[in-house]
Motif scaffolding. Structure first.
Motif, PDB file in Angstrom:
ATOM      1  N   VAL A  69       1.022  -1.445  -0.483  1.00  0.00           N
ATOM      2  CA  VAL A  69       0.208   0.297  -0.222  1.00  0.00           C
ATOM      3  C   VAL A  69       0.780   1.054  -0.381  1.00  0.00           C
ATOM      4  CG1 VAL A  69       0.037  -0.302   2.765  1.00  0.00           C
ATOM      5  CG2 VAL A  69      -2.166   1.728   1.345  1.00  0.00           C
ATOM      6  N   LEU A  70       1.789   1.304   0.512  1.00  0.00           N
ATOM      7  CA  LEU A  70       2.723   2.426   1.380  1.00  0.00           C
ATOM      8  C   LEU A  70       3.663   2.463   1.908  1.00  0.00           C
ATOM      9  CD1 LEU A  70       2.087   5.850   0.538  1.00  0.00           C
ATOM     10  CD2 LEU A  70       1.850   5.603   3.175  1.00  0.00           C
ATOM     11  N   HIS A  71       5.593   2.279   1.237  1.00  0.00           N
ATOM     12  CA  HIS A  71       6.318   2.979   1.368  1.00  0.00           C
ATOM     13  C   HIS A  71       6.949   3.202   2.722  1.00  0.00           C
ATOM     14  CE1 HIS A  71       6.342   7.029   0.368  1.00  0.00           C
ATOM     15  NE2 HIS A  71       7.147   7.125   1.095  1.00  0.00           N
ATOM     16  N   ARG A  72       6.321   4.047   4.000  1.00  0.00           N
ATOM     17  CA  ARG A  72       6.357   4.601   5.005  1.00  0.00           C
ATOM     18  C   ARG A  72       5.148   4.482   5.517  1.00  0.00           C
ATOM     19  NH1 ARG A  72       5.176   9.482   5.633  1.00  0.00           N
ATOM     20  NH2 ARG A  72       5.185  11.106   4.359  1.00  0.00           N
ATOM     21  N   ASN A  73       5.354   4.003   7.060  1.00  0.00           N
ATOM     22  CA  ASN A  73       3.763   4.161   8.360  1.00  0.00           C
ATOM     23  C   ASN A  73       4.107   5.990   8.353  1.00  0.00           C
ATOM     24  OD1 ASN A  73       2.294   4.181  10.508  1.00  0.00           O
ATOM     25  ND2 ASN A  73       2.810   1.913  10.905  1.00  0.00           N
ATOM     26  N   LEU A  74       2.426   6.193   8.695  1.00  0.00           N
ATOM     27  CA  LEU A  74       1.971   7.472   8.544  1.00  0.00           C
ATOM     28  C   LEU A  74       2.172   7.910   9.899  1.00  0.00           C
ATOM     29  CD1 LEU A  74      -0.359   8.276   5.699  1.00  0.00           C
ATOM     30  CD2 LEU A  74       1.815   8.925   5.009  1.00  0.00           C
ATOM     31  N   GLY A  75       2.438   7.082  10.453  1.00  0.00           N
ATOM     32  CA  GLY A  75       2.124   6.971  12.366  1.00  0.00           C
ATOM     33  C   GLY A  75       3.675   6.570  12.574  1.00  0.00           C
ATOM     34  N   THR A  79       7.650  -0.434   9.044  1.00  0.00           N
ATOM     35  CA  THR A  79       6.499  -1.155   7.556  1.00  0.00           C
ATOM     36  C   THR A  79       6.504  -3.148   8.165  1.00  0.00           C
ATOM     37  OG1 THR A  79       9.080  -1.333   6.596  1.00  0.00           O
ATOM     38  CG2 THR A  79       7.624   0.405   5.677  1.00  0.00           C
ATOM     39  N   ASP A  80       6.838  -3.210   9.010  1.00  0.00           N
ATOM     40  CA  ASP A  80       6.383  -4.788   9.363  1.00  0.00           C
ATOM     41  C   ASP A  80       4.769  -4.511   9.514  1.00  0.00           C
ATOM     42  OD1 ASP A  80       8.729  -5.241   9.652  1.00  0.00           O
ATOM     43  OD2 ASP A  80       9.230  -5.045  11.288  1.00  0.00           O
ATOM     44  N   GLU A  81       4.424  -3.859   9.763  1.00  0.00           N
ATOM     45  CA  GLU A  81       2.319  -4.034  10.158  1.00  0.00           C
ATOM     46  C   GLU A  81       2.155  -3.569   9.235  1.00  0.00           C
ATOM     47  OE1 GLU A  81       4.830  -0.386  12.318  1.00  0.00           O
ATOM     48  OE2 GLU A  81       4.932  -2.193  12.407  1.00  0.00           O
ATOM     49  N   LEU A  82       3.247  -3.061   8.126  1.00  0.00           N
ATOM     50  CA  LEU A  82       1.881  -2.198   7.274  1.00  0.00           C
ATOM     51  C   LEU A  82       2.519  -3.249   6.138  1.00  0.00           C
ATOM     52  CD1 LEU A  82       0.770   0.530   6.310  1.00  0.00           C
ATOM     53  CD2 LEU A  82       3.420   1.335   5.546  1.00  0.00           C
ATOM     54  N   ILE A  83       2.859  -3.537   5.432  1.00  0.00           N
ATOM     55  CA  ILE A  83       3.171  -3.943   3.567  1.00  0.00           C
ATOM     56  C   ILE A  83       2.847  -5.411   3.839  1.00  0.00           C
ATOM     57  CG2 ILE A  83       3.962  -2.096   2.964  1.00  0.00           C
ATOM     58  CD1 ILE A  83       6.432  -3.340   2.564  1.00  0.00           C
ATOM     59  N   GLY A 107       2.544  -8.646  -8.528  1.00  0.00           N
ATOM     60  CA  GLY A 107       2.170  -6.959  -8.591  1.00  0.00           C
ATOM     61  C   GLY A 107       0.671  -6.557  -7.680  1.00  0.00           C
ATOM     62  N   ASP A 108       1.040  -5.029  -8.274  1.00  0.00           N
ATOM     63  CA  ASP A 108       0.104  -4.340  -6.826  1.00  0.00           C
ATOM     64  C   ASP A 108      -0.232  -3.147  -7.224  1.00  0.00           C
ATOM     65  OD1 ASP A 108      -2.025  -4.110  -5.359  1.00  0.00           O
ATOM     66  OD2 ASP A 108      -0.507  -3.641  -3.743  1.00  0.00           O
ATOM     67  N   SER A 109      -1.239  -2.441  -6.634  1.00  0.00           N
ATOM     68  CA  SER A 109      -1.493  -1.087  -7.449  1.00  0.00           C
ATOM     69  C   SER A 109      -1.463  -0.188  -5.835  1.00  0.00           C
ATOM     70  CB  SER A 109      -2.982  -0.680  -7.856  1.00  0.00           C
ATOM     71  OG  SER A 109      -3.087   0.480  -8.473  1.00  0.00           O
ATOM     72  N   PRO A 110      -0.405  -0.025  -5.186  1.00  0.00           N
ATOM     73  CA  PRO A 110      -0.241   0.695  -3.839  1.00  0.00           C
ATOM     74  C   PRO A 110      -1.371   2.816  -4.058  1.00  0.00           C
ATOM     75  CG  PRO A 110       1.784   0.283  -4.753  1.00  0.00           C
ATOM     76  CD  PRO A 110       0.954   0.684  -6.135  1.00  0.00           C
ATOM     77  N   VAL A 111      -1.326   3.035  -2.661  1.00  0.00           N
ATOM     78  CA  VAL A 111      -1.295   4.666  -3.155  1.00  0.00           C
ATOM     79  C   VAL A 111      -1.146   5.022  -3.998  1.00  0.00           C
ATOM     80  CG1 VAL A 111      -2.870   4.143  -1.411  1.00  0.00           C
ATOM     81  CG2 VAL A 111      -0.654   5.341  -1.289  1.00  0.00           C
ATOM     82  N   LEU A 371      -2.555   3.268   6.910  1.00  0.00           N
ATOM     83  CA  LEU A 371      -1.589   3.445   6.919  1.00  0.00           C
ATOM     84  C   LEU A 371      -1.023   3.873   7.947  1.00  0.00           C
ATOM     85  CD1 LEU A 371      -2.872   5.731   3.313  1.00  0.00           C
ATOM     86  CD2 LEU A 371      -2.039   3.278   3.586  1.00  0.00           C
ATOM     87  N   SER A 372      -1.196   4.039   9.234  1.00  0.00           N
ATOM     88  CA  SER A 372      -0.669   5.007  10.488  1.00  0.00           C
ATOM     89  C   SER A 372      -1.207   2.929  11.224  1.00  0.00           C
ATOM     90  CB  SER A 372      -1.865   5.745  10.542  1.00  0.00           C
ATOM     91  OG  SER A 372      -1.066   6.335  10.402  1.00  0.00           O
ATOM     92  N   PRO A 373      -0.781   2.166  11.307  1.00  0.00           N
ATOM     93  CA  PRO A 373      -0.882   0.999  11.922  1.00  0.00           C
ATOM     94  C   PRO A 373       0.435   1.035  13.131  1.00  0.00           C
ATOM     95  CG  PRO A 373      -0.382   0.111  10.067  1.00  0.00           C
ATOM     96  CD  PRO A 373      -0.190   1.143   9.843  1.00  0.00           C
ATOM     97  N   GLU A 374      -0.378   0.418  14.212  1.00  0.00           N
ATOM     98  CA  GLU A 374       0.817  -0.023  15.078  1.00  0.00           C
ATOM     99  C   GLU A 374       0.814  -1.534  15.056  1.00  0.00           C
ATOM    100  OE1 GLU A 374      -0.957   1.663  18.989  1.00  0.00           O
ATOM    101  OE2 GLU A 374      -1.826   3.719  18.109  1.00  0.00           O
ATOM    102  N   PRO A 375       2.690  -1.467  15.269  1.00  0.00           N
ATOM    103  CA  PRO A 375       2.686  -3.186  15.250  1.00  0.00           C
ATOM    104  C   PRO A 375       1.761  -3.681  16.469  1.00  0.00           C
ATOM    105  CG  PRO A 375       4.414  -1.886  16.112  1.00  0.00           C
ATOM    106  CD  PRO A 375       3.330  -0.808  15.648  1.00  0.00           C
ATOM    107  N   ILE A 376       1.703  -5.370  16.449  1.00  0.00           N
ATOM    108  CA  ILE A 376       0.845  -5.867  17.007  1.00  0.00           C
ATOM    109  C   ILE A 376       1.282  -7.944  16.825  1.00  0.00           C
ATOM    110  CG2 ILE A 376      -1.697  -7.063  16.231  1.00  0.00           C
ATOM    111  CD1 ILE A 376      -0.284  -6.611  20.197  1.00  0.00           C
ATOM    112  N   PRO A 377       2.269  -8.486  17.279  1.00  0.00           N
ATOM    113  CA  PRO A 377       2.853  -9.077  16.882  1.00  0.00           C
ATOM    114  C   PRO A 377       1.890 -10.572  16.968  1.00  0.00           C
ATOM    115  CG  PRO A 377       4.359  -8.315  18.896  1.00  0.00           C
ATOM    116  CD  PRO A 377       3.139  -7.678  18.812  1.00  0.00           C
ATOM    117  N   MET A 378       1.583 -11.063  16.139  1.00  0.00           N
ATOM    118  CA  MET A 378       0.877 -11.863  16.455  1.00  0.00           C
ATOM    119  C   MET A 378       1.356 -13.529  16.329  1.00  0.00           C
ATOM    120  SD  MET A 378      -3.352 -11.371  14.984  1.00  0.00           S
ATOM    121  CE  MET A 378      -3.969  -9.921  15.544  1.00  0.00           C
TER     122      MET A 378
END
Length: 482
Positions: A69-75, A79-83, A107-111, A371-378
């Motif tokens: 979705v995006l190259h960086r976390n907006l929070g 990026t571990d929890e982002l992509i 392939g994908d179509s990011p923002v 786009l602004s997620p926080e990580p949660i190890p599952m």
């Protein structure tokens, strides 16, 4: 040991507590082992053709669809929890080749503001691509499906339009068969950062168009690799929502309808006049003829948003709440196109390709996603041949009541080009998530506890975990849609 392929209503779960992505040598080895374990649990593995051998016929064309979705976390996180993690992308592509696929593309179509090359470098994917292209002629490479990109990532920034010819896409029109048709009003649909008039050209009464990458439609098998995250507009982003990325232009993707719920829209609850002016300012920003005017309108929108917050209104605009009755319909329409769409843009009565979902929940995302997620190890890797079943289980893993989330509930509804042939009550879980049998996820989600989960403030009414709290960070009113 091999056994029968699990039915569509089954979701497989394998678990590795303390799994880490950051060891470039060990992570790929561990990911391949996890994928092999998942293949055994689901009956996908064969002795001679690896963890996906029972799913991919020799010579099949395969498309791997990550969440890029995006190259960086907006929070404030990474990026571990982002992509989707690069190790999973590589492992799945290599497993498809091991199974005998005749062609494998990714392939994908990011923002539109995503820096594609920066994102690929996070997991050394471009270097891996060069190596694969040099030694494996069946590997087709990495593809960015976006026809429009935002050069500097800022609202109002310079756009690169029509990057690829329309011949590289298939234009579908679901017309009155679209799930959007019952809620369609001329000019009402919106998607963040795009002019409303562009959306009006693709979605109107009796007209509902989607522009899907030809790489996707040409595939015999689509390996869908979402990241498990909360989502402020859809509640959850998983297998169903991840298909937003098969579409080439965002103006084909309605995300919400203008106005509050008292005005016939689903942009926010109620009928706030202040928020209606805020919406109008965002429309002006997205329609501005110059970067200077776009910036001016964006500043006006920020001022109005600040006033609303000072008055105690924490709810965002642009459909960021559980009353959003639009985005789930768009997502399910794309899932229908993927399953039934032909290369000539018609819809068949039978499924045209197999979709296999392999979910990265080793480090999931919670809080104000996507786009602004926080990580949660599952520590979880999940698999299913049904996107609906996958999302039903994924919602429970995040502490949601899936019947309260439109996209997970709606996937089981009866409509033409159906997504399921079973009910949500039929969904079963194979494997184990630890701390007891995996079926507890389905029978009593309180038995699956993840500490300190947080949610988008507009989705607290869909949460069943007692420890749930609202996300409280400040977010931009024009955060890109995903």
């Amino acid at each position: 040991m091999t056994h029968a392929v699990a039915p569509d209503h089954a979701v497989g779960i394998v678990r590795r507590e303390g799994y880490r992505y950051d060891d470039p040598d060990a992570a790929p080895v561990r990911m391949r082992a996890l994928l092999a374990e998942l293949g055994d649990v689901m009956g996908w593995a064969t002795p001679d053709r690896g963890p996906l051998g029972a799913l991919i016929a020799p010579g099949a064309k395969v498309l791997v669809k990550p969440n890029w979705v995006l190259h960086r976390n907006l929070g404030d996180y990474g990026t571990d929890e982002l992509i989707t993690n690069a190790s999973l992308v590589k492992s799945v592509a290599e497993a498809a080749l091991q199974a005998g696929a005749g062609r494998v593309a990714i392939g994908d179509s990011p923002v539109q503001g995503c820096d594609f090359e920066t994102m690929l470098e996070l997991g050394q994917l471009r270097a891996w691509e060069r190596e694969m292209l040099a030694r494996e002629k069946r590997f087709a490479g990495l593809f960015d499906f976006r026809r429009t990109t935002l050069q500097d990532g800022r609202a109002g920034g310079e756009l690169a339009r029509e990057r690829f010819a329309l011949e590289q896409y298939v234009l579908f029109d679901l017309g009155e068969a679209s799930l959007l048709e019952p809620i369609t009003r001329p000019g009402a649909f919106r998607v963040t950062m795009y002019p409303p008039d562009l959306m009006a050209r693709t979605h109107a009464p009796g007209k509902h168009q989607f522009l899907v990458a030809k790489e996707v439609i040409d595939a015999d098998v689509v390996l869908n690799l979402p990241k498990l995250k909360t989502h402020k507009k859809a509640g959850i982003t998983l297998a169903l929502k991840n298909l937003i990325g098969i579409n080439g232009n965002k103006e084909f993707l309605p995300h919400h309808r203008v106005g509050g719920s008292e005005m016939g829209g689903d942009c926010y609850p109620g009928g706030s006049r202040l928020k209606r002016v805020l919406e109008w300012s965002l429309d002006q920003q997205n329609s501005a003829s110059s970067q200077r005017m776009s910036f001016a309108w964006s500043q006006a929108a920020r001022v109005l948003d600040g006033i609303a917050r000072r008055r105690g209104d924490r709810m965002e605009v642009e459909g960021s709440w559980s009353g959003n009755d639009t985005i789930w319909r768009t997502c399910l329409d794309l899932n229908r196109v993927l399953l039934y769409g032909r290369a000539d843009a018609s819809m068949a009565q039978t499924r045209q390709r197999r979709v296999v979902n392999i979910v990265d929940a080793l480090i999931a995302g919670h809080g104000n996603g996507p786009l602004s997620p926080e990580p949660i190890p599952m520590g979880l890797l999940l698999g299913s041949t049904s996107s609906a079943a996958m999302d039903w289980v994924g919602a429970m893993l995040l502490g949601y009541a899936p019947e309260r989330i439109p996209i997970t509930r709606g996937a089981f509804e009866d409509f033409p080009f159906a997504l399921t042939s079973f009910r949500s009550d039929d969904v079963t879980v194979l494997g184990d998530i630890g701390n007891g049998a995996a079926h507890q996820v389905l029978t009593n989600s309180a038995n699956w506890t993840v500490p300190q989960l947080r949610y988008p403030i507009g989705w607290l009414d869909a949460v069943v975990l007692k420890s749930a709290t609202a996300a409280t960070s400040e977010f931009s009113t024009h955060e890109p849609s995903a």
